[in-house]
Design a protein around this motif. Structure first.
Motif, PDB file in Angstrom:
ATOM      1  N   GLY A  28     -43.134  -2.771   3.142  1.00 13.77           N
ATOM      2  CA  GLY A  28     -41.850  -3.444   3.286  1.00 13.77           C
ATOM      3  C   GLY A  28     -40.936  -2.723   4.260  1.00 13.77           C
ATOM      4  N   SER A  29     -39.671  -3.106   4.221  1.00 10.81           N
ATOM      5  CA  SER A  29     -38.679  -2.490   5.085  1.00 10.81           C
ATOM      6  C   SER A  29     -37.361  -2.372   4.331  1.00 10.81           C
ATOM      7  CB  SER A  29     -38.481  -3.308   6.360  1.00 10.81           C
ATOM      8  OG  SER A  29     -37.965  -4.589   6.040  1.00 10.81           O
ATOM      9  N   LEU A  30     -36.533  -1.468   4.794  1.00 12.15           N
ATOM     10  CA  LEU A  30     -35.231  -1.218   4.191  1.00 12.15           C
ATOM     11  C   LEU A  30     -34.182  -1.324   5.278  1.00 12.15           C
ATOM     12  CD1 LEU A  30     -33.378  -0.156   1.872  1.00 12.15           C
ATOM     13  CD2 LEU A  30     -33.965   2.142   2.639  1.00 12.15           C
ATOM     14  N   ALA A  31     -33.173  -2.146   5.046  1.00 10.23           N
ATOM     15  CA  ALA A  31     -32.064  -2.286   5.989  1.00 10.23           C
ATOM     16  C   ALA A  31     -30.788  -1.803   5.314  1.00 10.23           C
ATOM     17  CB  ALA A  31     -31.912  -3.741   6.416  1.00 10.23           C
ATOM     18  N   VAL A  32     -29.960  -1.128   6.083  1.00  9.12           N
ATOM     19  CA  VAL A  32     -28.704  -0.583   5.576  1.00  9.12           C
ATOM     20  C   VAL A  32     -27.568  -1.086   6.449  1.00  9.12           C
ATOM     21  CG1 VAL A  32     -27.410   1.507   5.083  1.00  9.12           C
ATOM     22  CG2 VAL A  32     -29.893   1.510   4.861  1.00  9.12           C
ATOM     23  N   GLN A  33     -26.519  -1.577   5.796  1.00  7.51           N
ATOM     24  CA  GLN A  33     -25.324  -1.991   6.528  1.00  7.51           C
ATOM     25  C   GLN A  33     -24.128  -1.378   5.822  1.00  7.51           C
ATOM     26  OE1 GLN A  33     -24.769  -6.196   6.841  1.00  7.51           O
ATOM     27  NE2 GLN A  33     -22.896  -6.008   8.025  1.00  7.51           N
ATOM     28  N   ALA A  34     -23.374  -0.586   6.537  1.00 10.03           N
ATOM     29  CA  ALA A  34     -22.186   0.057   5.984  1.00 10.03           C
ATOM     30  C   ALA A  34     -20.972  -0.372   6.789  1.00 10.03           C
ATOM     31  CB  ALA A  34     -22.336   1.568   6.018  1.00 10.03           C
ATOM     32  N   ASP A  35     -20.070  -1.059   6.133  1.00 10.48           N
ATOM     33  CA  ASP A  35     -18.818  -1.482   6.735  1.00 10.48           C
ATOM     34  C   ASP A  35     -17.684  -0.851   5.934  1.00 10.48           C
ATOM     35  OD1 ASP A  35     -20.094  -3.282   8.585  1.00 10.48           O
ATOM     36  OD2 ASP A  35     -20.336  -4.700   6.938  1.00 10.48           O
ATOM     37  N   GLU A  36     -16.477  -1.040   6.383  1.00 11.53           N
ATOM     38  CA  GLU A  36     -15.316  -0.488   5.678  1.00 11.53           C
ATOM     39  C   GLU A  36     -15.287  -1.011   4.243  1.00 11.53           C
ATOM     40  OE1 GLU A  36     -11.280   1.357   5.853  1.00 11.53           O
ATOM     41  OE2 GLU A  36     -12.614   1.100   7.547  1.00 11.53           O
ATOM     42  N   GLY A  37     -15.478  -0.115   3.291  1.00  8.23           N
ATOM     43  CA  GLY A  37     -15.394  -0.477   1.881  1.00  8.23           C
ATOM     44  C   GLY A  37     -16.591  -1.212   1.326  1.00  8.23           C
ATOM     45  N   ARG A  38     -17.701  -1.276   2.090  1.00 10.59           N
ATOM     46  CA  ARG A  38     -18.872  -2.030   1.628  1.00 10.59           C
ATOM     47  C   ARG A  38     -20.146  -1.385   2.150  1.00 10.59           C
ATOM     48  NH1 ARG A  38     -21.926  -6.510   3.699  1.00 10.59           N
ATOM     49  NH2 ARG A  38     -22.822  -7.700   1.984  1.00 10.59           N
ATOM     50  N   VAL A  39     -21.113  -1.183   1.258  1.00  7.03           N
ATOM     51  CA  VAL A  39     -22.431  -0.692   1.641  1.00  7.03           C
ATOM     52  C   VAL A  39     -23.446  -1.662   1.085  1.00  7.03           C
ATOM     53  CG1 VAL A  39     -24.094   1.171   1.389  1.00  7.03           C
ATOM     54  CG2 VAL A  39     -21.663   1.708   1.650  1.00  7.03           C
ATOM     55  N   ALA A  40     -24.336  -2.173   1.927  1.00  8.62           N
ATOM     56  CA  ALA A  40     -25.376  -3.102   1.496  1.00  8.62           C
ATOM     57  C   ALA A  40     -26.746  -2.553   1.843  1.00  8.62           C
ATOM     58  CB  ALA A  40     -25.181  -4.463   2.163  1.00  8.62           C
ATOM     59  N   LEU A  41     -27.634  -2.514   0.863  1.00  6.15           N
ATOM     60  CA  LEU A  41     -29.024  -2.119   1.064  1.00  6.15           C
ATOM     61  C   LEU A  41     -29.882  -3.342   0.786  1.00  6.15           C
ATOM     62  CD1 LEU A  41     -29.045   1.218  -0.975  1.00  6.15           C
ATOM     63  CD2 LEU A  41     -28.703   0.945   1.470  1.00  6.15           C
ATOM     64  N   THR A  42     -30.764  -3.675   1.725  1.00 10.94           N
ATOM     65  CA  THR A  42     -31.646  -4.821   1.576  1.00 10.94           C
ATOM     66  C   THR A  42     -33.072  -4.363   1.769  1.00 10.94           C
ATOM     67  OG1 THR A  42     -29.918  -6.249   2.521  1.00 10.94           O
ATOM     68  CG2 THR A  42     -32.150  -7.155   2.380  1.00 10.94           C
ATOM     69  N   ILE A  43     -33.900  -4.635   0.788  1.00 11.93           N
ATOM     70  CA  ILE A  43     -35.320  -4.272   0.869  1.00 11.93           C
ATOM     71  C   ILE A  43     -36.127  -5.555   0.953  1.00 11.93           C
ATOM     72  CG2 ILE A  43     -37.255  -3.186  -0.292  1.00 11.93           C
ATOM     73  CD1 ILE A  43     -35.305  -1.284  -1.587  1.00 11.93           C
ATOM     74  N   HIS A  44     -36.976  -5.650   1.964  1.00  7.36           N
ATOM     75  CA  HIS A  44     -37.903  -6.766   2.103  1.00  7.36           C
ATOM     76  C   HIS A  44     -39.290  -6.252   1.791  1.00  7.36           C
ATOM     77  CE1 HIS A  44     -35.029  -9.541   3.909  1.00  7.36           C
ATOM     78  NE2 HIS A  44     -34.531  -8.480   4.537  1.00  7.36           N
ATOM     79  N   MET A  45     -39.948  -6.905   0.834  1.00 11.58           N
ATOM     80  CA  MET A  45     -41.282  -6.491   0.416  1.00 11.58           C
ATOM     81  C   MET A  45     -42.256  -7.628   0.720  1.00 11.58           C
ATOM     82  SD  MET A  45     -40.719  -3.491  -0.665  1.00 11.58           S
ATOM     83  CE  MET A  45     -42.075  -2.941  -1.639  1.00 11.58           C
TER      84      MET A  45
END
Length: 61
Positions: A42-59
Motif C-alpha cells: 500500500g501507500s501512505l499519504a500525509v497532508q498537514a495544514d494549519e490546524g489539521r493533519v490527515a493520514l490516508t493509507i491505501h491498501m
C-alpha cells in the motif's frame, strides 16, 4: 484542532526517511506506520495544514 501539527521527526518517519536529527521516539511510530503500509503493498499519504493533519493509507484489495 487548532494546535494540530507534525514534528519534523514524525514527517520523516511518515515519508520513509531515516532519522537525521531529533527524537527517535517521535520518529519510530510514524516510520513503523509507513513501513507497514509499504510492506503490505500500500501507500501512505500525509497532508498537514494549519490546524489539521490527515493520514490516508491505501491498501491493495
Amino acid at each position: 484542532g487548532a494546535r494540530a501539527r507534525l514534528k519534523p521527526e514524525a514527517v520523516a518517519g511518515l515519508t520513509g526517511r531515516p532519522l537525521d536529527e531529533g527524537l527517535p521516539g517521535q520518529w519510530i511510530q510514524p516510520y513503523w506506520l509507513w513501513l507497514t503500509a509499504r510492506d503490505a503493498g500500500g501507500s501512505l499519504a500525509v497532508q498537514a495544514d494549519e490546524g489539521r493533519v490527515a493520514l490516508t493509507i491505501h491498501m491493495p484489495n
